[in-house]
Scaffold this active site. Structure first.
Site, short mmCIF file in Angstrom:
data_model
loop_
_atom_site.label_atom_id
_atom_site.label_comp_id
_atom_site.label_asym_id
_atom_site.label_seq_id
_atom_site.Cartn_x
_atom_site.Cartn_y
_atom_site.Cartn_z
N GLU A 1 0.82 -1.21 0.00
CA GLU A 1 0.00 0.00 0.00
C GLU A 1 0.86 1.26 0.00
OE1 GLU A 1 -3.07 0.07 -0.52
OE2 GLU A 1 -3.90 -1.86 0.07
N ASP B 1 -4.48 -9.61 -8.58
CA ASP B 1 -4.89 -8.68 -9.63
C ASP B 1 -3.76 -7.86 -10.26
OD1 ASP B 1 -4.58 -7.40 -7.21
OD2 ASP B 1 -6.52 -6.38 -7.23
N GLU C 1 -18.65 -5.97 -2.43
CA GLU C 1 -17.26 -6.40 -2.30
C GLU C 1 -17.06 -7.81 -2.82
OE1 GLU C 1 -13.49 -4.86 -0.57
OE2 GLU C 1 -15.08 -4.38 -1.97
N GLU D 1 -12.33 0.54 -9.53
CA GLU D 1 -11.90 -0.34 -10.62
C GLU D 1 -12.92 -0.40 -11.76
OE1 GLU D 1 -9.37 -1.19 -7.25
OE2 GLU D 1 -11.55 -1.11 -7.44
N THR E 1 -1.38 1.14 -10.85
CA THR E 1 -2.59 0.50 -10.32
C THR E 1 -3.38 1.45 -9.43
OG1 THR E 1 -3.42 -1.54 -9.32
CG2 THR E 1 -1.56 -0.48 -8.23
#
EC number: 3.2.1.113
Length: 905
Positions: free
Chosen positions: A103, A250, A344, A362, A448
């Site tokens: 993160e 991902d 989710e 996304e 991303t």
């Protein structure tokens, strides 16, 4: 959509951003995030811990850093300049706090690099940021060095967490003991770290990120070319062996392709194409993307999808594979229209699995890329829906609040930094014309976290030794690889309906009412055509039904355990209408299977051999039936067994005299279980045992079957029916060959032997041993399964484990009791003597009848001592018995014990 409406929506996005960003700066800054319900900042340690979610917070004004390049994209250059000054003045990267390496990299390091990229762009333009002298880059370099200790592992994979002040492993660091990390966590570093190396000339960052990627590539599953979700950072062993394109994996795939775009290294494209081929082969089941096992990629790992996979259509656009991108995006949009937001996680039949929605961007990202690729104004309408839903359901006085439950509309006191970093960026770009943006967005690539890195980095500071490790591990077929990005003007030559034609079959994929389909059914009735096949009518033995399945793109797979699996690939359907029928059929089959399981979740039953020389010591685990009397509520059935003719029991029996008043043995297959039951009932049988026709099957290795009806009324079946696997059934068949007459008891659980043998002439030690344990808990098929829930069928819209290949409806119980287990707590089951030829390792070792392990010599010695003391006047057990009969029984039991010892039973 007119230019005026696009401008209006673009301005609406600007106002929404101002509302979110302004409230953060007013109520939360310099805290990491805004708590929009209570209008205050979220500071690590001052609020109740949220677990791993809080690892993104490092007391470094996260939301401000994450929003830097968004300000420039939204043409707020003055606000950007002010924000950069605040970051340089207020942000401290030397805090004693444990943060997520992943993160911190994508949000903070990426935010600083994105801010630097646009700061130097503005400086070159000559109006803003003239004072700027790479200060953000220096902060990024400082942070990069703080993250490097995380890579101190033998594999090169980084630790998942690090202390910004103390690093790894030191006592004060409070981290460094972890052994596992997610694939995305280790594989989503190359863009930021390579950009940092290219900007600064310090090659160490790119080298470390490349080493981590090389290790992940080397550890992929070689036969499937898939990677798992979590991996051991020291050994490289896969910890979670499921594979998908959502959470945990991902951005690993995303960064392989984008690393090729940014850095120009062919090995990254080779790896991406290899993985992509595996994804489309195993995981992609258009429009679904379902996780599979890396070692068994044809087997689905779960029956739900998570919201993070919504990025994948956007990545497919970058790859140039537009059709599946349109299909998956449309499916996701239908889910959003049903729930207002993307839950989710949601099931393959589009029900809510996890109800939260933390305002993830996304789907907006994929919408933007699909609009860029197709120019289809449909995607502008999709973006408009997103804006309306955010304002209607998520907007609160102090910002935008995450949804705690999309079904109820309840809020969570949370506004993540990625909401400002990504959501508003993609929505604004969706409606903006080229002249609305003060720089050329095509000169940059999105990370991303949607941070912007300039493409000119590919030719800057190329000091990294680029060893192509890809070809060492796989044979690549270059003919399958597209080495250039597709020209969308060629893909969509004057055909605005191309994307619409792909979306059309999926319009009603989520809506169960399917109104258009119903209208078509009515029209087909009027035209004389047959209506679509319904799940409730399906018969696996009907050739016409199988042909209809093939037309709908549904294939039927026979599993080794006898069940049938249905898999649908819409692209294999004869037409889009047939594909829609197939999808509806799969959904109906899932609901039908689920409903049957909910209605009938019966525990295992018992078949207990009570005749000589077993005397109730052998208990076989049996599968129940969803028809006939319930053995847990009705009296057990006791009788001698007899084989039916024909053995499959699928027609009128030719030997009714042999089964009348007995329990009929029939073989599984060729017709429905209920039909077998009716045929033996009509012949006079008092019960039935179905024996599996799959040789070698056993309850040791397979979940027990629950025999279902035939979809018709089964109240006419009055006899109990039980199912035995081949291994258990052969014990009864061998006993018949050895002793001719074999008596069994069909019941819900093993019965007390003293009660079973009342009035029989039996050795006293059997009664005595029984009385010693009669007050103890008795394991049974029922007790053995108390803590085990029925195994759910694979409930995907594209894959359903269904039924016996001969029977169209059959449920499966997830219990694995021993094939033989004793009626008493410590007593071992005794097979028939004819079992002596079987593999001794398949059965438990012998235990003595009094529950203590002894050898055969001790047993014989005790029996011999007793025999010496015996005389005709001795009372055996509770009743006097003839000594000759006792000795005869005794000798037979000793012979049985000798065989048991020989077989290690």
């Amino acid at each position: 959509m007119s230019r005026e409406e696009k401008q209006k929506l673009g301005n609406q996005v600007l106002e929404m951003f101002d509302h979110a960003y302004g409230n953060y700066m007013e109520h939360a800054y310099p805290a990491d995030e805004l708590m929009p319900l209570t209008c205050r900042g979220r500071v690590r340690g001052q609020e109740p811990s949220r677990g791993d979610v809080d690892d993104a917070l490092g007391k470094f004004s996260l939301t401000l850093i994450d929003s830097l390049d968004t300000l420039v994209v939204l043409n707020k250059t003055k606000e950007f300049e002010d924000a950069v000054r605040k970051v340089l003045r207020d942000v401290n990267l030397d805090n004693d706090v444990v943060v997520s390496v992943f993160e911190t990299n994508i949000r903070v390091l990426g935010g600083l690099l994105g801010g630097h990229s646009l700061a130097i762009m503005l400086k070159e333009k000559g109006e803003y940021m003239q004072w700027y002298n790479d200060e953000l880059l220096q902060m990024a370099k400082q942070l990069g060095y703080k993250l490097l200790p995380a890579f101190n592992t033998t594999s090169g994979l980084p630790y998942p967490r690090i202390n910004l002040k103390f690093g790894i492993r030191k006592p004060e660091a409070r981290t460094g003991t972890e052994t596992d990390t997610c694939t995305a966590c280790a594989g989503t570093l190359i863009l930021e770290f390579a950009a940092l190396s290219r900007f600064t000339g310090a090659t160490i960052f790119e080298e470390y990120a490349r080493k981590a990627l090389d290790f992940l590539w080397e550890k992929r599953q070689r036969s499937s070319n898939l990677v798992g979700v979590t991996i051991n950072i020291h050994t490289g062993d896969w910890v979670r062996k499921d594979s998908g394109v959502g959470a945990g994996i991902d951005s690993y795939y995303e960064y392989l392709l984008k690393a090729y775009v940014l850095l120009g290294d062919d090995s990254f494209l080779e790896r991406f194409n290899t993985h992509y081929d595996a994804i489309m082969r195993y995981i992609s089941q258009p429009p679904l993307l379902l996780d599979v096992h890396i070692h068994k990629p044809m087997l689905n790992a779960r029956t739900w999808m998570d919201a993070l996979l919504a990025f994948f259509p956007g990545l497919q656009v970058l790859k140039g594979d537009i059709r599946p991108a349109i299909e998956t995006h449309e499916m996701l949009y239908q889910v959003i229209k049903k729930h207002n937001f993307l839950p989710e996680a949601f099931t393959t039949d589009f029900r809510v699995h996890w109800a939260q929605h933390p305002l993830r961007p996304e789907f907006a990202e994929s919408t933007y890329f699909l609009y860029k690729a197709t120019g289809d104004p449909y995607y502008l309408e999709v973006g408009k829906t997103l804006i309306e839903n955010l304002n209607k359901y998520a907007r609160v006085p102090c910002g935008f609040a995450a949804m705690k439950d999309v079904r109820t509309g309840s809020h969570e006191d949370r506004m993540d930094s990625f909401f400002l970093a990504e959501m508003f960026k993609y929505l604004y770009l969706l409606f903006a014309d080229k002249e609305d943006i003060i720089f050329d967005i095509e000169d940059y690539i999105f990370t991303t976290e949607a941070h912007l890195l300039p493409l000119w980095l590919s030719t800057t500071n190329q000091n990294i030794s680029k060893k192509n490790t890809t070809s060492e591990y796989t044979e690549l077929d270059d003919s399958n690889f597209d080495w250039t990005c597709p020209n969308t003007q060629i893909l969509f030559p004057n055909d605005p309906l191309y994307a619409q034609s792909i979306r059309e079959p999926l319009k009603n994929v989520v809506d169960k009412s399917c109104p258009r389909g119903l209208i078509r059914v009515e029209e087909s009735f009027r035209s004389g055509a047959k209506p679509p096949l319904r799940a409730r009518d399906f018969m696996a033995t009907n050739p016409e039904h199988l042909e209809i399945l093939k037309k709908m793109g549904v294939s039927l797979i026979h599993l080794k355990d006898g069940r049938v699996q249905l898999v649908q690939h819409a692209i294999q359907a004869a037409s889009s209408i047939d594909a829609e029928d197939g999808l509806r059929f799969m959904q109906e089959m899932i609901e039908l299977s689920s409903q049957q399981q909910k209605e009938q979740q019966l525990p295992p039953r018992a078949v207990q051999i009570v005749s000589h020389p077993f005397f109730g010591r052998v208990v076989l685990t049996a599968g129940p039936a969803q028809f006939g009397p319930d053995l847990s509520k009705h009296k057990e059935t006791r009788g001698f067994v007899a084989s039916s003719q024909p053995y499959n029991g699928c027609s009128e029996l030719t030997n009714p005299e042999a089964v009348v008043g007995k329990i009929a043995l029939i073989q599984r297959g060729q017709c429905m279980f209920a039909e077998k039951a009716r045929n033996i009932q009509n012949a006079g049988a008092i019960g039935g045992i179905v024996i599996d026709d799959n040789e070698g099957s056993s309850s040791d290795t397979a979940p027990l079957f629950q025999m279902a009806g035939d979809g018709k009324e089964t109240d006419d079946i009055k006899i109990p029916m039980l199912f035995l696997f081949s291994k258990e059934g052969s014990i009864i068949l061998d006993a018949i060959r050895e002793y001719e007459e074999v008596e069994v008891l069909l019941s819900d659980k093993a019965k007390d032997r003293a009660a079973l043998l009342k009035g029989k002439i039996i050795p006293s030690y059997i009664i005595n041993s029984n009385s010693e344990t009669e007050n103890e808990d008795q394991p049974s098929p029922e007790s053995d399964s108390q803590n085990q829930s029925p195994e759910q069928m694979t409930s995907g819209s594209h894959e359903v484990d269904l039924v016996d290949q001969e029977s169209s409806e059959e449920s499966s119980l997830n219990s694995h009791p021993e094939s033989l287990f004793p009626a008493d707590t410590d007593n071992a089951a005794s097979p028939s003597p004819s079992e002596q030829t079987s593999n001794p390792t398949e059965y438990p070792k012998t235990t003595s009848l009094d529950g203590e392990c002894t050898d055969l010599d001790n047993q014989l010695q005790e029996q011999s001592d007793t025999e010496e003391d015996s005389n005709p006047n001795v009372s055996w057990g509770k009743k006097g018995q003839p000594i000759d009969s006792i000795l005869a029984d005794w000798n037979e039991d000793i012979e049985a014990f000798e065989m048991m010892e020989k077989d290690e039973l």
